[in-house]
Every structure is written in structure tokens, then in C-alpha cells.
Motif scaffolding. Structure first.
Motif, mmCIF file in Angstrom:
data_model
loop_
_atom_site.group_PDB
_atom_site.id
_atom_site.type_symbol
_atom_site.label_atom_id
_atom_site.label_comp_id
_atom_site.label_asym_id
_atom_site.label_seq_id
_atom_site.Cartn_x
_atom_site.Cartn_y
_atom_site.Cartn_z
ATOM 1 N N SER A 186 0.851 -1.187 0.000
ATOM 2 C CA SER A 186 0.000 0.000 0.000
ATOM 3 C C SER A 186 0.881 1.228 0.000
ATOM 4 C CB SER A 186 -0.925 0.024 1.218
ATOM 5 O OG SER A 186 -1.756 1.172 1.197
ATOM 6 N N ALA A 187 0.389 2.308 -0.580
ATOM 7 C CA ALA A 187 1.119 3.573 -0.624
ATOM 8 C C ALA A 187 0.119 4.706 -0.625
ATOM 9 C CB ALA A 187 2.020 3.650 -1.851
ATOM 10 N N LEU A 188 0.533 5.842 0.028
ATOM 11 C CA LEU A 188 -0.347 7.010 -0.006
ATOM 12 C C LEU A 188 -0.509 7.509 -1.434
ATOM 13 C CD1 LEU A 188 0.743 9.101 3.133
ATOM 14 C CD2 LEU A 188 -1.378 7.820 2.794
ATOM 15 N N SER A 189 0.575 7.436 -2.210
ATOM 16 C CA SER A 189 0.535 7.853 -3.617
ATOM 17 C C SER A 189 1.318 6.838 -4.447
ATOM 18 C CB SER A 189 1.148 9.255 -3.771
ATOM 19 O OG SER A 189 1.218 9.600 -5.139
ATOM 20 N N ASN A 190 0.635 6.216 -5.419
ATOM 21 C CA ASN A 190 1.304 5.212 -6.258
ATOM 22 C C ASN A 190 2.063 5.931 -7.373
ATOM 23 O OD1 ASN A 190 2.091 2.724 -7.199
ATOM 24 N ND2 ASN A 190 0.155 2.303 -8.253
ATOM 25 N N ALA A 191 3.078 6.744 -6.970
ATOM 26 C CA ALA A 191 3.841 7.554 -7.915
ATOM 27 C C ALA A 191 4.731 6.669 -8.777
ATOM 28 C CB ALA A 191 4.676 8.581 -7.167
ATOM 29 N N SER A 192 5.092 7.186 -9.929
ATOM 30 C CA SER A 192 5.881 6.404 -10.887
ATOM 31 C C SER A 192 7.265 6.083 -10.359
ATOM 32 C CB SER A 192 5.984 7.170 -12.219
ATOM 33 O OG SER A 192 6.600 8.441 -12.001
ATOM 34 N N TYR A 193 7.833 6.988 -9.494
ATOM 35 C CA TYR A 193 9.197 6.739 -9.018
ATOM 36 C C TYR A 193 9.278 5.514 -8.126
ATOM 37 C CZ TYR A 193 7.426 9.429 -4.999
ATOM 38 O OH TYR A 193 6.680 9.895 -3.947
ATOM 39 N N LEU A 194 8.110 5.059 -7.574
ATOM 40 C CA LEU A 194 8.144 3.856 -6.741
ATOM 41 C C LEU A 194 8.479 2.615 -7.567
ATOM 42 C CD1 LEU A 194 5.004 4.421 -4.450
ATOM 43 C CD2 LEU A 194 7.401 4.840 -3.906
ATOM 44 N N HIS A 195 8.318 2.673 -8.881
ATOM 45 C CA HIS A 195 8.574 1.526 -9.744
ATOM 46 C C HIS A 195 9.874 1.670 -10.515
ATOM 47 C CE1 HIS A 195 4.391 0.330 -8.978
ATOM 48 N NE2 HIS A 195 4.061 1.613 -9.208
ATOM 49 N N SER A 196 10.613 2.757 -10.220
ATOM 50 C CA SER A 196 11.858 2.988 -10.958
ATOM 51 C C SER A 196 12.982 2.127 -10.411
ATOM 52 C CB SER A 196 12.239 4.464 -10.876
ATOM 53 O OG SER A 196 12.559 4.816 -9.536
ATOM 54 N N ASP A 197 13.951 1.857 -11.294
ATOM 55 C CA ASP A 197 15.114 1.058 -10.884
ATOM 56 C C ASP A 197 15.929 1.789 -9.832
ATOM 57 O OD1 ASP A 197 14.332 -0.874 -12.669
ATOM 58 O OD2 ASP A 197 15.624 -0.128 -14.290
ATOM 59 N N GLN A 198 16.024 3.101 -9.947
ATOM 60 C CA GLN A 198 16.786 3.896 -8.970
ATOM 61 C C GLN A 198 16.211 3.740 -7.567
ATOM 62 O OE1 GLN A 198 16.813 8.089 -9.806
ATOM 63 N NE2 GLN A 198 18.337 8.552 -8.222
ATOM 64 N N PHE A 199 14.880 3.780 -7.478
ATOM 65 C CA PHE A 199 14.238 3.631 -6.164
ATOM 66 C C PHE A 199 14.421 2.210 -5.638
ATOM 67 C CE2 PHE A 199 10.513 2.630 -3.558
ATOM 68 C CZ PHE A 199 10.636 3.594 -2.564
ATOM 69 N N ARG A 200 14.256 1.208 -6.513
ATOM 70 C CA ARG A 200 14.431 -0.178 -6.085
ATOM 71 C C ARG A 200 15.858 -0.401 -5.588
ATOM 72 N NH1 ARG A 200 9.652 -2.942 -5.321
ATOM 73 N NH2 ARG A 200 8.159 -2.231 -6.890
ATOM 74 N N GLN A 201 16.806 0.182 -6.268
ATOM 75 C CA GLN A 201 18.198 0.045 -5.849
ATOM 76 C C GLN A 201 18.423 0.694 -4.478
ATOM 77 O OE1 GLN A 201 20.955 1.690 -8.669
ATOM 78 N NE2 GLN A 201 22.762 0.941 -7.598
ATOM 79 N N ALA A 202 17.760 1.855 -4.268
ATOM 80 C CA ALA A 202 17.895 2.534 -2.973
ATOM 81 C C ALA A 202 17.312 1.683 -1.852
ATOM 82 C CB ALA A 202 17.201 3.893 -3.025
#
Length: 755
Positions: free
Chosen positions: A233-249
């Protein structure tokens, strides 16, 4: 020259103003700077820590809900009502299953529904009923991304708990679709392989209500990821949550991390936690610009407050300096008016210093004059005390306080010093020496006497006893002899608590001093020593003074003369000593004084001068004293007659009004009425009888009976209450008095007159 002094004044003011502002400014700027940087850094750290703390609370809340789902799963596994069965084998048992699921759902409000499936069965159970699998997915819960085939496979084959991430679910019961997170868990029976599958539907709102608490102050994002890294669940299902940069972080961050992360060209404050219980990941992303905006606002606020404090502090200093300096300026102007030699001064303080020196010289001269006035006031006060001008101890103390004398002890007496010396000593020094020689437990004030060979001391003590007085005054005699070569004889009168009796103590002291011809000079002589040698006073008409006061009030001159003649007869035939004669004379004068005071308390305001004890020294015969008393008695009687003609009517009206207001009080008495109007009971009764023709008692009884008759006719109160109302403590006394006056009992009166 005047302009030069003004410039100096302004220069001195500015000099002090600058120095005070510097005292404020220097430490304030140093401390302010240190506090500023330290304070801003602490605020920044507090914001970071607060974000992480809030994220920990979010984690705890969601972990707790997941744990509750696990607990429910375990309870369902061992619930005997939910043991495996096929719907077609026992359709009625399905109602039991539905009721059980409903109970679990009701006790956990964050769960939207609980579904139980017995593997290989065609039906599935919810908290609201049983449905076939196609019916469930077609109308009850139609998942947007979960087909019937995949759903059937999942509920029949799942081997361990799984979480199906947020999915849109359509239902016939809701006009709008609802997002649900679906928890799936296999259930075994008696410890064997899984035979059932339970599904928990948790709405997105249940997660959002928890996640939103972490973003109360910022426009950021909070998200929860399961163990596989899928978004729960997320307050906002923003596109950056699915980015490789975010996953790496996410993969590179350790639990409890606070760092800055750039996503889509925007800087975020990234906080990261991983639950050891659920293995889920929690993170918040707060735009750095919002965090810094708060810090920047706090910086600006701090600077504004700092500057405001400096400005306000400077203004206050300037204002207070002006206020504080204004009296100095006025003081200098005043000082110049007092002492102005037109000599230039370095500053205002020097001008004031010269003026103070001048005033000090003037004050020394004035102080000497004031001391002379204080001595005169003290002598007048003691003279009034010895004349008996004070009626109470409180009046005496108040008058003493006005001239800075202290009298706190209750027992008062007069002490007379007979001086024997060659040459004239310094009387003021002698009086001071006597007062200073008294111990702390005694309070005494002395003055000279009209007879230059005598001094009088008014002495106050805590107790009446005389055990130590002989030693104390013997010591004072020795000091007077040593310092002033002054031989003295001391006469000590009796101590009285009644202030009007101080003149009597004075007469006793004077008589004791005169008794030195018998006892010898240079001794301390108490009045009791004289009284023990005096003629027996049993033959003296003891009530003569009281009778004299009564007849003076009544204006009965014949009786006054009869009393005075009895006193003359006693003095001539008993031949008492001189001090006994003075004592009797004091009682006669005291009787006149007390009569005048009592009458003036009743607002008669007799225009007569009080006689006093010092008159005794002026009379050469008893007949002369008696004639004075007789003349004063005539004057009082005549004045009373004039006043009573216009006074008795108003006084009687006031007395009647007071009686009518208070006669029903339990504490009412004739003495109470007399005290209220400052009269004796006998005078009150006589006045009432003369003016009304009836006695006070008869009038009071008639008032009570009239009130009782009114209550008997107009009320149904019992006799006991009526008796109480009209001031009778005993109902039998009331009935007896009523019958004596009216002729019938109260009960008979009520029967005859009540409507």
C-alpha cells in the motif's frame, strides 16, 4: 551657563543610555549567534528523528494488524466449527461457518471480509453467506486483475501465507470499486496437510488511515512493501516507486536510515525501516524543499524575534532611562532652587550633593525643634492618661501610637518619684534614665509633675504582681543617686486593667509618697502598705458613688445632697487619713465623669467640662469638694432636662422600632435593648414607663400575644411552632401566658376565630 548645564545633562543621559544598550547588546548577540546555529541544527535533527519516529509508529500499527491476521488464521485452524467438509454433504453446516466468520470480522474492524474455502469444494464461505466460486468472482468480489482460473488455482494449491498487493475489486454492493489487499493462508486440520484456505480482504483505506499519520505536516509519500518487494500500500502510487533507482535505494538502505534521495529530478528526505516480524519494508519520502521551508521559516522567525527583542529592549531601556532620569533632572532643578551658588558642577549629582549638605544642616536644627514638640506631646499624653480621659485600653494604645509610644501590656499603674536634692538636675535626663532603666517586661513613660519636686511614671506590665518591682525601683534609685546625686522616694500605686482607674492609681502613688513621713524617706513604698495602716473603710458608704451617678441621671438634687451629706458625715466622724480622703474625693469625681461619658454615648452631648483628679490638689476642705460635685450635678440635671424635651420623642420611636424588630429573637432581652441605646436597664425602663404609661415587659408580652393571635387565625401551624415563632422556648409557658392575658387557651381562640 544654563545652556552648558543642559548639554551636560543630555551628555550624561546619552552616556548612560549607550552603556546600558551595550550591556544588553554584546552578550545578547554572542549568545544569540550561538543559540541560532545550535538551535537550527537541533531543529533539523529533530525533524529527521521525528520523521523516523513517526515511521516506526506506522510500522508498529501495520505490523500489529498483520499479527492479528496471523492470530485469526491460527484460531480458524483449530476451530471445530470450521473443520473440513463439502457443501453438498452438509448444506446446513454452512450457516454455522458463516456465523463464525462473521464473529471474527466484527471483532476486527480493519478487515472488510473473511473468506474460507474447503479445497476441492465448489463453494466458498464469507461473513455474509456461501457462494459458488464463479458467483463470488462474478458478482460478490470481482477482482480486476485476478481471474476465476487463477483464483481457483490459488485457493486450492497455496502452501504458505501470501499477500496479494492492492487490486481493484468490484462488488454489487458498492457503486464504486474498492481497492483491497488480500491475505491468503493455508489451513491444515489436526496438523496434517492443508485442506482449507482462508482469505482476508483489507481495504486500502485501512492502510491509508495509518500511513497518513506519518505525513501530517508534509506533502510527501509513505509506502509499505512486502518481503518480495511488492507494494502492499502507498499514499501515492507515484511512478518513481517503480523505478530502478528507487528499487536500488531500497536494496542498499539499512533499517533506520535517514538520507537524501533524488528521484525524478527532485530531492527527497528518505526514511527507511524494515520490520523484523513481518519482513515488510516501510519508507517515507518527504520533499527536502518542504523540510527546509520549515527550517527556513524557523530561521526567519528566530531572527525576527531576536531583532524584535533588541528593538523592544532598546526602547524599554530608553523609556526607563527617561523615566529614571526625569526625577534626577527634577531633583537637580529642585536642588538648584535650594542651593544655587552659580558654581559650575561636573554633573547633576554634585549639585544634589551640595543641596543635601545644606538640607542636612537645616534638618539638624529642625530635628531639635521636633524633639521639643515630641516631648510636649508625650507630656500632654501622660497628663491625659492620669486625668482619666481614655475610656478603653484600645483608645489609649491608639493615642500612644500617634506619638510613637508603645503600650502593649494590659496592667497599668502610676509610680510617683519624690525628689530630694541640692540644686536642680537635668529633669529630661532624669526622665530618660528612669525609662531606660526599666527591664524589657515593663513599659514605662515618665514626665515631670506640677510639683517640681515630683516625677510621675505611667507603668504597663504583663501581670499585676509586685514581687520584682521593689528590686527594680531600688536599682533605679541607686542609678539616680550615682548619676545625678539624686535622693528619691518612690510611691507605687495599684495596677488596674480598667483604664479609667489609672487616676486612682495616681492618687495611691501620691499617697504612698506622702507616707514617707511614716515609713521614712529614700524607700520604695507600695500603696498596699499605706492601706494596711489606714482606717477601716467598712463604715464608708460603698454604694455612695453608684447612688450619686443614678441620682445625677435622674436630676434628683435632694437625693444628691443626701448622698453628699452622708460622705461629709463619714469624713468628719471617722477622721480617715489624708490619702483616704483623696480616694473618696476621686470616687466622687469619677462618678461625675462616668455619668457625663455615659450620657454623651447616648448622644446627649452635654456641654460640660470634665472634672479631673488634679482638682483634688486645689481643694482646701471637704465641703469645697462636695459643693463642686453638687454644682456639677445641678448643671448636668438642667442640661438633661433641656435635651430630653426634644430628645425623648425620637428616642422612644427608635426604641419601639427596635423592640418590634427583635422581640421574637431567642436572645432578646431588656438588657440587649439598653446596650443598643447605650443606657442602663433602669434608665431605659424608667424612660419607657414615663413615655408610654406601660412597662417594657408588658409591651413585649402584648407584641408576642398579638403576633400569636394573628398566626392562630391565618395559619395551621401547631402550637409548638407558633410558640417558637413568637419567642417562647416552652409551649406550656406560651399557653399559660396566653390564657392569663386573653382568658382562653390558644386552641380555643383558634376555634372561635379561624375561618
Amino acid at each position: 551657563m544654563q545652556k552648558q548645564r543642559t548639554v551636560r545633562t543630555d551628555s550624561l543621559f546619552v552616556k548612560h543610555l549607550v552603556s546600558y544598550i551595550a550591556i544588553l547588546l554584546v552578550p545578547f548577540l554572542i549568545l544569540g549567534g550561538l543559540i541560532y546555529f545550535y538551535f537550527i541544527n537541533i531543529i533539523k535533527q529533530d525533524i529527521l528523528a521525528a520523521n523516523l519516529t513517526q515511521l516506526e509508529r506506522t510500522q508498529d500499527d501495520i505490523d500489529d494488524k498483520v499479527r492479528q491476521i496471523r492470530i485469526i488464521t491460527n484460531q480458524l485452524s483449530i476451530n471445530q466449527h470450521l473443520k473440513p467438509f463439502l457443501f453438498l454433504d452438509d448444506p446446513l453446516h454452512s450457516t454455522v461457518v458463516v456465523e463464525e466468520l462473521k464473529e471474527y470480522k466484527i471483532t476486527h474492524d480493519f478487515i472488510a471480509d473473511i473468506l474460507l474455502y474447503h479445497r476441492s469444494d465448489d463453494y466458498i464461505y464469507t461473513s455474509t453467506g456461501s457462494n459458488s466460486l464463479p458467483m463470488l468472482l462474478a458478482s460478490i468480489y470481482r477482482y480486476e486483475n485476478w481471474s476465476l482460473k487463477d483464483f481457483t488455482e490459488a485457493v486450492n494449491t497455496i502452501a504458505k501465507p501470501e499477500v496479494r498487493t492492492m487490486d481493484m475489486v468490484y462488488s454489487n454492493d458498492n457503486a464504486e470499486p474498492v481497492k483491497y489487499v488480500t491475505f491468503l493462508s493455508p489451513l491444515s486440520y489436526n496438523g496434517f496437510k492443508a485442506t482449507r484456505t482462508v482469505l482476508f480482504l483489507v481495504p486500502e483505506q485501512a492502510f491509508h488511515s495509518v500511513l497518513a499519520t506519518s505525513m501530517q505536516h508534509y506533502n510527501g509519500n509513505t509506502a509499505v512493501f512486502d518481503e518480495q518487494g511488492n507494494i502492499v500500500s502507498a499514499l501515492s502510487n507515484a511512478s518513481y516507486l517503480h523505478s530502478d533507482q528507487f528499487r536500488q535505494a531500497l536494496q542498499q538502505s539499512a533499517s533506520g536510515t535517514n538520507r537524501t534521495l533524488t528521484l525524478d529530478g527532485r530531492d527527497y528526505l528518505f526514511s527507511y525501516l524494515k520490520s523484523e516480524d513481518t519482513r515488510w519494508t516501510y519508507m517515507t519520502l518527504v520533499p527536502v524543499s518542504e523540510v527546509m521551508q520549515r527550517i527556513t521559516s524557523l530561521k526567519l522567525l528566530f531572527i525576527f524575534v531576536l531583532c524584535s527583542i533588541l528593538v523592544i529592549g532598546g526602547a524599554i531601556i530608553y523609556y526607563l532611562m527617561g523615566m529614571n532620569y526625569r526625577p534626577i533632572r527634577r531633583l537637580k532643578q529642585y536642588a538648584d532652587g535650594i542651593w544655587s551658588d552659580h558654581t559650575p558642577r561636573s554633573n547633576e549629582l554634585e549639585s544634589v550633593q551640595h543641596a543635601i549638605a545644606y538640607l542636612n544642616n537645616q534638618n539638624t536644627e529642625l530635628h531639635a525643634r521636633i524633639e521639643d514638640g515630641a516631648v510636649a506631646a508625650k507630656e500632654y499624653f501622660l497628663f491625659q492618661v492620669l486625668k482619666g480621659k481614655f475610656g478603653t485600653l484600645e483608645q489609649l494604645r491608639d493615642s500612644a501610637k500617634e506619638i510613637n509610644l508603645t503600650i502593649t501590656k494590659p496592667w497599668l499603674r502610676a509610680v510617683v518619684f519624690q525628689l530630694g536634692y541640692n540644686g536642680m538636675p537635668d529633669i529630661d535626663a532624669v526622665l530618660t534614665a528612669i525609662e531606660q532603666a526599666l527591664p524589657d517586661e515593663l513599659e514605662g513613660y515618665a514626665r515631670d509633675h506640677t510639683d517640681q519636686n515630683k516625677l510621675v511614671l505611667v507603668l504597663a506590665s504583663e501581670e499585676r504582681e509586685e514581687a520584682r518591682l521593689s528590686d527594680i525601683f531600688s536599682g533605679i534609685q541607686e542609678q539616680l543617686l550615682e548619676r545625678f546625686q539624686l535622693h528619691t522616694t518612690v510611691g507605687i500605686g495599684t495596677a488596674y486593667r480598667d483604664v479609667p482607674l489609672i487616676p486612682r492609681s495616681y492618687i495611691e502613688g501620691m499617697s504612698a509618697v506622702d507616707y514617707r513621713l511614716v515609713k521614712g524617706t529614700g524607700r520604695v513604698i507600695f500603696w498596699r502598705e499605706c492601706a494596711s495602716d489606714a482606717v477601716n473603710l467598712d463604715a464608708y458608704p460603698q454604694l455612695a458613688a453608684e447612688k450619686l451617678k443614678l441620682y445625677i441621671r435622674q436630676g434628683d438634687i435632694d437625693e444628691i445632697e443626701r448622698v453628699l451629706q452622708s460622705i461629709i458625715h463619714f469624713l468628719k466622724h471617722e477622721r480617715p487619713s489624708l490619702f483616704i480622703v483623696k480616694l473618696i474625693g476621686f470616687e466622687m469625681i469619677s462618678a461625675v465623669i462616668q455619668t457625663i461619658k455615659e450620657l454623651n454615648k447616648q448622644q446627649y452631648h452635654l456641654p460640660l467640662d470634665y472634672p479631673d483628679v488634679f482638682l483634688l490638689a486645689e481643694y482646701e476642705s471637704v465641703e469645697e469638694l462636695v459643693e463642686t460635685v453638687k454644682q456639677l450635678s445641678r448643671d448636668i440635671s438642667e442640661s438633661l432636662e433641656k435635651i430630653k424635651r426634644g430628645h425623648n420623642g425620637t428616642l422612644l420611636d427608635n426604641i419601639l422600632g427596635y423592640i418590634q424588630e427583635h422581640y421574637m429573637d431567642f436572645d432578646y432581652s431588656v438588657q440587649q435593648v439598653a446596650d443598643h441605646f447605650h443606657m442602663s436597664q433602669a434608665s431605659l425602663s424608667q424612660l419607657f414607663k414615663e413615655q408610654t404609661g406601660t412597662s417594657l415587659l408588658e409591651y413585649e408580652i402584648q407584641l408576642k400575644l398579638d403576633k400569636a393571635k394573628q398566626l392562630l387565625v391565618t395559619s395551621k401551624l401547631p402550637l409548638k411552632d407558633i410558640a417558637t415563632e413568637v419567642g417562647y422556648f416552652n409551649v406550656n409557658s406560651f399557653i399559660r401566658r396566653f390564657k392569663q392575658s386573653i382568658g382562653i387557651t390558644p386552641g380555643e381562640y383558634r376555634k372561635q376565630h379561624q375561618l
